[in-house]
Design a protein around this motif. Structure first.
Motif, PDB file in Angstrom:
ATOM      1  N   LEU A 140       2.682  -0.328  70.434  1.00 42.14           N
ATOM      2  CA  LEU A 140       2.973   1.016  70.935  1.00 42.14           C
ATOM      3  C   LEU A 140       4.375   1.071  71.531  1.00 42.14           C
ATOM      4  CD1 LEU A 140      -0.426   1.923  72.648  1.00 42.14           C
ATOM      5  CD2 LEU A 140       0.532   2.953  70.578  1.00 42.14           C
ATOM      6  N   ILE A 141       4.759   0.022  72.244  1.00 43.61           N
ATOM      7  CA  ILE A 141       6.094  -0.006  72.842  1.00 43.61           C
ATOM      8  C   ILE A 141       7.159  -0.079  71.755  1.00 43.61           C
ATOM      9  CG2 ILE A 141       7.664  -1.325  74.318  1.00 43.61           C
ATOM     10  CD1 ILE A 141       5.215  -2.202  75.923  1.00 43.61           C
ATOM     11  N   ARG A 142       6.946  -0.924  70.745  1.00 45.62           N
ATOM     12  CA  ARG A 142       7.936  -1.022  69.653  1.00 45.62           C
ATOM     13  C   ARG A 142       8.057   0.300  68.907  1.00 45.62           C
ATOM     14  NH1 ARG A 142       5.411  -6.112  68.964  1.00 45.62           N
ATOM     15  NH2 ARG A 142       4.254  -5.326  67.154  1.00 45.62           N
ATOM     16  N   ASP A 143       6.930   0.968  68.700  1.00 45.27           N
ATOM     17  CA  ASP A 143       6.982   2.283  68.043  1.00 45.27           C
ATOM     18  C   ASP A 143       7.748   3.279  68.918  1.00 45.27           C
ATOM     19  OD1 ASP A 143       5.508   1.247  65.981  1.00 45.27           O
ATOM     20  OD2 ASP A 143       3.594   2.120  66.633  1.00 45.27           O
ATOM     21  N   CYS A 144       7.538   3.193  70.214  1.00 48.19           N
ATOM     22  CA  CYS A 144       8.246   4.079  71.141  1.00 48.19           C
ATOM     23  C   CYS A 144       9.751   3.809  71.091  1.00 48.19           C
ATOM     24  CB  CYS A 144       7.708   3.869  72.551  1.00 48.19           C
ATOM     25  SG  CYS A 144       8.582   4.756  73.845  1.00 48.19           S
ATOM     26  N   ALA A 370      10.170 -10.383  70.917  1.00 46.00           N
ATOM     27  CA  ALA A 370       9.924  -9.347  69.912  1.00 46.00           C
ATOM     28  C   ALA A 370      10.324  -7.977  70.433  1.00 46.00           C
ATOM     29  CB  ALA A 370       8.446  -9.353  69.514  1.00 46.00           C
ATOM     30  N   LEU A 371      10.070  -7.709  71.715  1.00 43.42           N
ATOM     31  CA  LEU A 371      10.456  -6.417  72.274  1.00 43.42           C
ATOM     32  C   LEU A 371      11.970  -6.274  72.321  1.00 43.42           C
ATOM     33  CD1 LEU A 371       7.856  -6.089  75.186  1.00 43.42           C
ATOM     34  CD2 LEU A 371       7.801  -4.992  72.941  1.00 43.42           C
ATOM     35  N   CYS A 372      12.673  -7.348  72.693  1.00 44.71           N
ATOM     36  CA  CYS A 372      14.131  -7.290  72.742  1.00 44.71           C
ATOM     37  C   CYS A 372      14.739  -7.163  71.352  1.00 44.71           C
ATOM     38  CB  CYS A 372      14.677  -8.527  73.466  1.00 44.71           C
ATOM     39  SG  CYS A 372      14.384  -8.503  75.254  1.00 44.71           S
ATOM     40  N   GLU A 373      14.105  -7.769  70.381  1.00 49.81           N
ATOM     41  CA  GLU A 373      14.596  -7.611  69.007  1.00 49.81           C
ATOM     42  C   GLU A 373      14.534  -6.152  68.590  1.00 49.81           C
ATOM     43  OE1 GLU A 373      13.669  -9.264  64.482  1.00 49.81           O
ATOM     44  OE2 GLU A 373      12.495  -9.989  66.194  1.00 49.81           O
ATOM     45  N   ALA A 374      13.483  -5.464  69.034  1.00 49.89           N
ATOM     46  CA  ALA A 374      13.360  -4.044  68.702  1.00 49.89           C
ATOM     47  C   ALA A 374      14.378  -3.198  69.451  1.00 49.89           C
ATOM     48  CB  ALA A 374      11.942  -3.563  69.028  1.00 49.89           C
ATOM     49  N   MET A 375      14.756  -3.619  70.659  1.00 52.66           N
ATOM     50  CA  MET A 375      15.718  -2.848  71.454  1.00 52.66           C
ATOM     51  C   MET A 375      17.122  -2.873  70.860  1.00 52.66           C
ATOM     52  SD  MET A 375      14.327  -1.320  74.065  1.00 52.66           S
ATOM     53  CE  MET A 375      15.725  -0.967  75.136  1.00 52.66           C
TER      54      MET A 375
END
Length: 473
Positions: A140-144, A370-375
């Motif tokens: 959900l966070i990555r989609d956001c 993984a979250l930072c990669e999306a950022m």
């Protein structure tokens, strides 16, 4: 607070770029949660990218609680909240606690850092009534992140420090005092190094060391948990009620590492019968959050023992306090990631991960890459911190799991005029406790005079919870 910290490289860029002309702030009366009285609110336009002062701007929300005296001192107190991701308007209750004495003679100014609160909060929509398990939550966070149009690279500690200077100029103050809590101590140090002539004093509560990496706090968190185990063993009532507390905690961690626990119970929010999933990450995250506040930490032995016996309902009830999606003052998740992914994760070396490895922070370390990669934010280069010349008071709680006293001692090595005081029975945050509000007033009135902080030892230790009825009297 949530865990925060690390200084960022501001000096060279700040010296080489022109300052945005301070625009007059439009003032209006306002009523905000956390304060019963009418305050003064205003919006200050700041450059989205300070390297291009004539480019796009963003509106920064500022709340002013005016001094009780008509002839107030000319140097106000600017308040920098924690996180990163907490807004100044989220901590307005400090007016009636930590700042109640200071406000007699000074204006108190709360800044909603860019990307937080009323300054264009960078957050995600709530996932609804169902509480997703960790893998679903991260998706959900990555989609956001993917849906957001925000230029995340513009939301750094450096940019926030320059914003503070624009607020100071727009409000017409010559010099200011700064109070920072948790991540706010990192931001306060960055501002003091970038604009030394604008700073009269600094008060840092829950001090982030300049070299501190936010996700790598395992050793500090484990030390706080071990101290709790020791305190329980030294307390006759706690020792009798939970003689095998540490072993029970270890067994729970091992059990959750092997498989999630599913608890059938009515949802505390909706009263509908349902199933709650307890994962290792959620269990450890709740334990770590409770360690921030000693009164909450003293409930942990009861919750751990109950869960060990198969009664997870008390733990679930406590977990929901930290995951209540109805809270409007929740941390701005995307702003938190923008700062941590740019300023901390690039310095999280394999050696540091090995040195600081501990179960309490391992779930966070596992999720962040993984979250930072999306950022997709560029790393902020690290530079050695310069010396802060403004008189600085550093407050530490001996039981703090994220910014314990040794972090403040590390920060003090880069401060020319530092006073560090430690409250033995405090956790993450000292300013509101016991005699601390008086000490803040004494320090701001006479910042070069040595404080007598012996009164902090009078802050009592909370009692342990030994049963369903709550803490001992």
């Amino acid at each position: 607070m949530k865990p925060s910290l690390i200084p960022c490289a501001v000096l060279s860029l700040l010296a080489s770029t022109g300052a945005l002309a301070a625009s007059p702030a439009s003032e209006r009366p306002c009523h905000l949660p956390g304060a019963e009285e009418t305050l003064r609110c205003m919006t200050v336009a700041v450059a989205l990218d300070h390297r291009h002062p004539d480019g796009a701007t963003l509106p920064l929300h500022v709340t002013v609680a005016p001094s009780f005296r008509e002839r107030s001192r000319p140097d106000p107190l600017f308040v920098l909240a924690g996180g990163p991701g907490e807004a100044g308007s989220d901590v307005l209750p400090l007016l009636s606690t930590a700042f109640r004495r200071l406000r007699a003679t000074r204006d108190i100014v709360f800044i909603d850092q860019r990307g937080t609160g009323l300054s264009g909060k960078l957050d995600c929509d709530t996932p609804g009534e169902e509480d997703p398990v960790d893998a679903q939550a991260d998706k959900l966070i990555r989609d956001c992140i993917a849906r957001s149009k925000a230029p995340f690279a513009a939301y750094t500690t450096e940019a926030a420090a320059r914003d503070i200077e624009q607020v100071r100029r727009a409000l017409g103050y010559r010099q200011i005092n700064l109070w920072g809590g948790s991540y706010g101590t990192r931001l306060g140090q960055a501002y003091a190094r970038a604009f030394p002539a604008s700073v009269r004093t600094l008060v840092l509560d829950g001090v982030a060391a300049p070299d501190q990496v936010i996700p790598a706090g395992g050793r500090d968190a484990q030390a706080a948990l071990d101290k709790l185990f020791e305190q329980c063993a030294a307390d006759s009532g706690c020792r009798k009620a939970y003689p095998d507390l540490k072993a029970e905690f270890t067994a729970l961690v091992e059990k959750l590492a092997a498989a999630d626990v599913k608890v059938a119970m009515p949802d505390p929010r909706t009263a509908r019968q349902g199933q709650t999933v307890i994962t290792r990450a959620r269990f450890l995250g709740t334990v770590r959050n409770m360690l921030y506040i000693p009164g909450e930490a003293r409930r942990l032995p009861f919750l751990v023992h109950s869960a060990f016996q198969g009664r997870w309902e008390p733990f679930v009830a406590r977990q929901n306090l930290a995951t209540d999606y109805a809270s409007s003052a929740s941390t701005a998740m995307l702003l938190h990631l923008a700062v941590v992914c740019a300023e901390d994760m690039p310095r999280l070396t394999p050696a540091l991960m090995t040195h600081d490895a501990a179960p309490l922070t391992r779930p966070v370390l596992e999720r962040m890459p993984a979250l930072c990669e999306a950022m997709k934010v560029p790393p902020v280069p690290w530079r050695e911190p310069g010396v802060i010349t403004a008189p600085t008071l550093l407050l530490s709680g001996a039981l703090d799991p994220v910014t314990p006293p040794h972090r403040a001692a590390s920060a003090a090595r880069h401060i020319a005029h530092a006073q560090q005081v430690v409250a033995a029975n405090a956790g993450h945050g000292v300013s509101s406790l016991g005699c601390a509000p008086r000490l803040l007033r004494e320090f701001l009135d006479s910042p070069r005079q040595k404080l007598d902080a012996a009164c902090l030892s009078e802050i009592p230790a909370p009692t342990f919870q030994l049963g369903n009825a709550g803490p001992q009297p």
